[in-house]
Design a protein around this motif. Structure first.
Motif, PDB file in Angstrom:
ATOM      1  N   GLY A  20      -3.416  11.734  28.066  1.00 15.55           N
ATOM      2  CA  GLY A  20      -2.261  11.289  28.761  1.00 15.55           C
ATOM      3  C   GLY A  20      -0.899  11.314  27.367  1.00 15.55           C
ATOM      4  O   GLY A  20       0.328  10.655  27.531  1.00 15.55           O
ATOM      5  N   LEU A  21      -1.122  12.321  26.305  1.00 16.45           N
ATOM      6  CA  LEU A  21      -0.263  12.254  25.169  1.00 16.45           C
ATOM      7  C   LEU A  21       1.148  12.782  25.952  1.00 16.45           C
ATOM      8  O   LEU A  21       2.286  12.486  25.428  1.00 16.45           O
ATOM      9  CB  LEU A  21      -0.710  12.836  24.181  1.00 16.45           C
ATOM     10  N   GLY A  22       0.985  13.947  26.767  1.00 18.08           N
ATOM     11  CA  GLY A  22       2.182  14.650  27.178  1.00 18.08           C
ATOM     12  C   GLY A  22       3.171  13.422  28.144  1.00 18.08           C
ATOM     13  O   GLY A  22       4.114  14.027  28.283  1.00 18.08           O
ATOM     14  N   ASP A  23       2.707  12.627  28.609  1.00 20.72           N
ATOM     15  CA  ASP A  23       3.113  11.497  29.467  1.00 20.72           C
ATOM     16  C   ASP A  23       3.775  10.431  28.577  1.00 20.72           C
ATOM     17  O   ASP A  23       4.306   9.417  29.259  1.00 20.72           O
ATOM     18  CB  ASP A  23       2.597  11.153  30.683  1.00 20.72           C
ATOM     19  N   GLY A  24       3.358   9.867  27.460  1.00 22.10           N
ATOM     20  CA  GLY A  24       3.449   9.057  26.700  1.00 22.10           C
ATOM     21  C   GLY A  24       4.997   8.484  26.417  1.00 22.10           C
ATOM     22  O   GLY A  24       5.667   9.424  26.220  1.00 22.10           O
ATOM     23  N   ALA A  25       5.278   7.302  26.955  1.00 25.86           N
ATOM     24  CA  ALA A  25       6.606   6.750  26.717  1.00 25.86           C
ATOM     25  C   ALA A  25       6.582   5.943  25.597  1.00 25.86           C
ATOM     26  O   ALA A  25       5.731   5.189  25.185  1.00 25.86           O
ATOM     27  CB  ALA A  25       7.045   6.163  27.996  1.00 25.86           C
ATOM     28  N   ARG A  26       7.896   5.456  25.145  1.00 25.84           N
ATOM     29  CA  ARG A  26       7.931   4.240  24.514  1.00 25.84           C
ATOM     30  C   ARG A  26       8.514   3.076  25.430  1.00 25.84           C
ATOM     31  O   ARG A  26       9.683   2.951  25.947  1.00 25.84           O
ATOM     32  CB  ARG A  26       9.163   4.733  23.382  1.00 25.84           C
ATOM     33  N   ILE A  27       8.002   2.114  25.181  1.00 20.97           N
ATOM     34  CA  ILE A  27       8.132   0.754  25.905  1.00 20.97           C
ATOM     35  C   ILE A  27       8.303  -0.298  25.000  1.00 20.97           C
ATOM     36  O   ILE A  27       7.659  -0.628  23.918  1.00 20.97           O
ATOM     37  CB  ILE A  27       6.835   0.526  26.786  1.00 20.97           C
ATOM     38  N   LEU A  28       9.504  -0.935  25.350  1.00 15.83           N
ATOM     39  CA  LEU A  28       9.842  -2.247  24.589  1.00 15.83           C
ATOM     40  C   LEU A  28       9.264  -3.216  25.611  1.00 15.83           C
ATOM     41  O   LEU A  28      10.207  -3.609  26.672  1.00 15.83           O
ATOM     42  CB  LEU A  28      11.291  -2.389  24.430  1.00 15.83           C
ATOM     43  N   ALA A  29       8.464  -4.259  25.108  1.00 15.00           N
ATOM     44  CA  ALA A  29       7.807  -5.184  25.771  1.00 15.00           C
ATOM     45  C   ALA A  29       8.353  -6.550  25.384  1.00 15.00           C
ATOM     46  O   ALA A  29       7.960  -6.723  24.121  1.00 15.00           O
ATOM     47  CB  ALA A  29       6.421  -5.273  26.119  1.00 15.00           C
ATOM     48  N   SER A  30       8.782  -7.479  26.005  1.00 14.00           N
ATOM     49  CA  SER A  30       9.302  -8.718  25.326  1.00 14.00           C
ATOM     50  C   SER A  30       8.749 -10.029  26.222  1.00 14.00           C
ATOM     51  O   SER A  30       9.272 -10.091  27.122  1.00 14.00           O
ATOM     52  CB  SER A  30      10.780  -8.780  25.157  1.00 14.00           C
ATOM     53  N   ILE A  31       7.699 -10.748  25.682  1.00 10.07           N
ATOM     54  CA  ILE A  31       7.237 -11.960  26.211  1.00 10.07           C
ATOM     55  C   ILE A  31       7.662 -13.027  25.226  1.00 10.07           C
ATOM     56  O   ILE A  31       7.172 -13.214  24.404  1.00 10.07           O
ATOM     57  CB  ILE A  31       5.668 -11.794  26.615  1.00 10.07           C
ATOM     58  N   SER A  32       8.851 -13.767  25.743  1.00  7.31           N
ATOM     59  CA  SER A  32       9.411 -14.515  24.912  1.00  7.31           C
ATOM     60  C   SER A  32       9.083 -15.989  24.750  1.00  7.31           C
ATOM     61  O   SER A  32       9.533 -16.751  24.117  1.00  7.31           O
ATOM     62  CB  SER A  32      11.055 -14.253  25.002  1.00  7.31           C
ATOM     63  N   ILE A  33       8.434 -16.396  25.720  1.00  6.67           N
ATOM     64  CA  ILE A  33       8.419 -17.862  26.170  1.00  6.67           C
ATOM     65  C   ILE A  33       7.110 -18.274  25.042  1.00  6.67           C
ATOM     66  O   ILE A  33       5.966 -17.830  24.942  1.00  6.67           O
ATOM     67  CB  ILE A  33       7.861 -18.311  27.505  1.00  6.67           C
ATOM     68  N   PRO A  34       7.263 -19.445  24.133  1.00  6.57           N
ATOM     69  CA  PRO A  34       6.193 -19.684  23.160  1.00  6.57           C
ATOM     70  C   PRO A  34       5.354 -20.629  23.935  1.00  6.57           C
ATOM     71  O   PRO A  34       5.496 -21.838  23.898  1.00  6.57           O
ATOM     72  CB  PRO A  34       7.222 -20.545  22.108  1.00  6.57           C
ATOM     73  N   SER A  35       4.254 -20.086  24.676  1.00  4.91           N
ATOM     74  CA  SER A  35       3.358 -20.407  25.274  1.00  4.91           C
ATOM     75  C   SER A  35       2.194 -19.535  25.069  1.00  4.91           C
ATOM     76  O   SER A  35       2.247 -18.452  25.876  1.00  4.91           O
ATOM     77  CB  SER A  35       3.617 -20.971  26.563  1.00  4.91           C
ATOM     78  N   TYR A  36       0.884 -19.986  24.649  1.00  4.03           N
ATOM     79  CA  TYR A  36      -0.369 -18.959  24.875  1.00  4.03           C
ATOM     80  C   TYR A  36      -0.469 -18.386  26.287  1.00  4.03           C
ATOM     81  O   TYR A  36      -0.704 -17.350  26.421  1.00  4.03           O
ATOM     82  CB  TYR A  36      -1.421 -19.793  24.366  1.00  4.03           C
ATOM     83  N   SER A  37      -0.421 -19.584  27.270  1.00  4.52           N
ATOM     84  CA  SER A  37      -0.881 -18.968  28.512  1.00  4.52           C
ATOM     85  C   SER A  37       0.128 -17.757  29.150  1.00  4.52           C
ATOM     86  O   SER A  37      -0.305 -16.973  29.854  1.00  4.52           O
ATOM     87  CB  SER A  37      -0.610 -20.153  29.497  1.00  4.52           C
ATOM     88  N   HIS A  38       1.363 -17.944  28.617  1.00  3.95           N
ATOM     89  CA  HIS A  38       2.268 -17.013  28.857  1.00  3.95           C
ATOM     90  C   HIS A  38       2.075 -15.562  28.453  1.00  3.95           C
ATOM     91  O   HIS A  38       2.104 -14.518  29.082  1.00  3.95           O
ATOM     92  CB  HIS A  38       3.800 -17.224  28.559  1.00  3.95           C
TER      93      HIS A  38
END
Length: 521
Positions: A20-38
């Motif tokens: 899948g290297l040809g389709d690889g995208a750059r993703i910015l992922a932000s999970i901001s709630i300070p809680s392990y379950s999140h």
């Protein structure tokens, strides 16, 4: 040479496609709630996307241990210190005042998110002119990080580790009814009375007003501080959301009519199917539980060491009288008057503990991820909910028959012990958890497969605006048909009023024609 090229070149093409290297995208992922379950709810997603060749920059308060190719983690764990400076855990564990908890939660989350966005590594992302991304994936519980959408001009996928808030569903054009789908943290019975329906509608309205006039201006101020004075308000930024991923499953949650760009991935998506060895002390403790063991945890936000003293004493006195061993997630090193059959641990590998064959029941605060882990391991539950979605989850669990819901504010030793013995000794609870697990896994496509497929759909098509519900763009008065109701009402009034006036006029004329005037003398 021709033969060499004929063999090697196709092989390289095949390898390129498979990785899948040809389709690889750059993703910015932000999970901001300070809680392990999140945080834990999405870890399998990041790993699978990276495995498919996508580069991920992950903003997280709980970084995953170890090295992961194609995943760069920005550690925002210092957010916990900001939240705890507001004594949020103490209020969650002790207070019953939902408004106080909500106000404190908003203030602490605002400051934690300000701290995150001003973090040096995050600032480097924002101000590096050569930095680019193809997709933004952002937690929508407190969506301040959606400010990145203006900086990087990318499609947006919003995520929630539980059901999304009412306002988010409304934004997506999903069904948003305060009776069938009340606000998170507010419970409405299956067959509510007129008073209960009225209270739910009023509570829904108050939450929306509070969000509009208190929470949104707070977020706007932070977004302008971080991303510039010309930044759009949060209400406009949220309209950029292309898709919504929610940790919901119709087997567990109420049925809701949703649009094609709302993807439900619930059903144990986060549960790692590969078991890991338990720490030696915990393993030996559970192995020695010849009559069975109980696992007790109130999760990462409710702290057992901070709950009311009288409630903790109920737990201790009850456990002392049970023939089972109890593994208790407890945040202090010591527990005064700890019974001999109780082991306390600050941290517990929960999913692996629930796999142990001697576990008979899980006493839980009813966080969604904890419930899913128990169901997938066929463990019945006893629910002691405190806040947020926990009360609704506990009622759902009780109604579906794979556990029992208790009110911790009214709990007695007798009731607690009776419930524990009932759930352990009555096979119907375990059998029901097996049935629910079978339903969750009897699907055409797993939650993980759905999330990955739709994520790559958004990347391939540079968004998913064609799946938007046009209702999203309707003004409030048009969405609720207030203009139509008003028009029909006015028209009906005119017709009725005109009909009455004409009828009266005709009546008078006819009466004058029929009734003769008296003769003059």
């Amino acid at each position: 040479m021709y033969i060499f090229r004929g063999l090697v070149f196709p092989s390289l093409i095949c390898l390129w496609c498979l990785t899948g290297l040809g389709d690889g995208a750059r993703i910015l992922a932000s999970i901001s709630i300070p809680s392990y379950s999140h945080q834990v709810a999405y870890r399998t997603i990041w790993k699978e996307l990276a495995k498919r060749g996508h580069d991920i920059v992950l903003l997280t308060t709980d970084p995953m241990e170890g090295h992961f190719d194609k995943i760069r983690q920005i550690n925002l764990s210092s957010s916990y210190e900001i939240v705890e400076s507001f004594k949020v855990s103490t209020v969650i564990s002790k207070s019953k005042n939902i408004w106080k908890l909500m106000q404190l939660g908003v203030l602490s989350m605002s400051e934690a998110h300000r701290h995150q966005l001003l973090h040096p590594e995050v600032q480097a992302l924002i101000h590096n002119s050569s930095e680019h991304f193809d997709l933004l994936m952002v937690e929508v519980v407190f969506p301040l990080h959606i400010g990145f959408v203006e900086r990087f001009k990318v499609p947006v996928i919003a995520l929630s580790s539980m059901d999304a808030a009412s306002a988010v569903h409304g934004l997506m054009g999903n069904e948003d009814n305060p009776i069938s789908h009340p606000q998170l943290g507010f419970d409405v019975p299956t067959s509510p009375t007129i008073l209960e329906r009225t209270v739910s509608v009023l509570f829904n309205g108050l939450i929306n007003i509070y969000g509009l006039f208190v929470v949104n201006p707070m977020m706007d101020e932070i977004i302008q501080q971080v991303f510039g004075k010309d930044s759009k308000p949060i209400t406009e930024l949220m309209k950029e959301v292309d898709m919504l991923f929610i940790n919901v499953n119709p087997v567990l949650h109420p049925i809701r009519a949703v649009t094609p760009n709302t993807i439900m991935f619930g059903g144990g998506t986060h549960v790692d199917t590969v078991p890991k060895p338990l720490p030696e002390g915990i393993r030996k403790f559970l192995d020695d539980a010849t009559q069975g063991a109980i696992y007790f945890s109130l999760g990462s936000n409710v702290k057992s060491n901070l709950i009311r003293d009288e409630l903790r004493q109920v737990f201790i006195e009850t456990f002392k009288e049970l023939p089972f061993k109890i593994l208790w997630k407890f945040e202090n090193e010591e527990l005064p008057n700890k019974p001999d059959n109780v082991m306390i641990q600050k941290w517990v590998p929960q999913a692996d503990v629930l796999r142990h064959p001697n576990i008979k029941v899980f006493i839980t605060q009813c966080g969604l991820q904890s419930m899913e882990e128990a169901i997938m391991n066929h463990i019945p539950l006893i629910g002691l909910p405190f806040f947020a979605d926990q009360p609704a989850n506990a009622i759902m669990m009780h109604n579906k028959g794979f556990g029992v819901h208790l009110d911790h504010t009214k709990l007695t030793k007798e009731k607690f012990k009776e419930t524990i013995m009932e759930v352990i000794n009555n096979p119907k609870y375990k059998q029901r958890s097996v049935e629910i697990a079978d339903l969750l896994t009897d699907v055409e496509m797993t939650g993980l497969e759905k999330v990955v497929w739709w994520t790559e759909y958004v990347i391939r098509n540079k968004g998913a605006k064609l799946l938007r519900n046009p209702i999203r763009d309707l003004p409030f008065y048009q969405y609720y048909l207030l203009d139509v109701i008003g028009f029909v009402g006015v028209l009906s009034f005119i017709v009725i009023f005109g009909t009455v006036k004409i009828s009266l006029l005709i009546y008078r004329l006819v009466r004058q024609m029929i009734v003769k005037k008296p003769k003059k003398n």
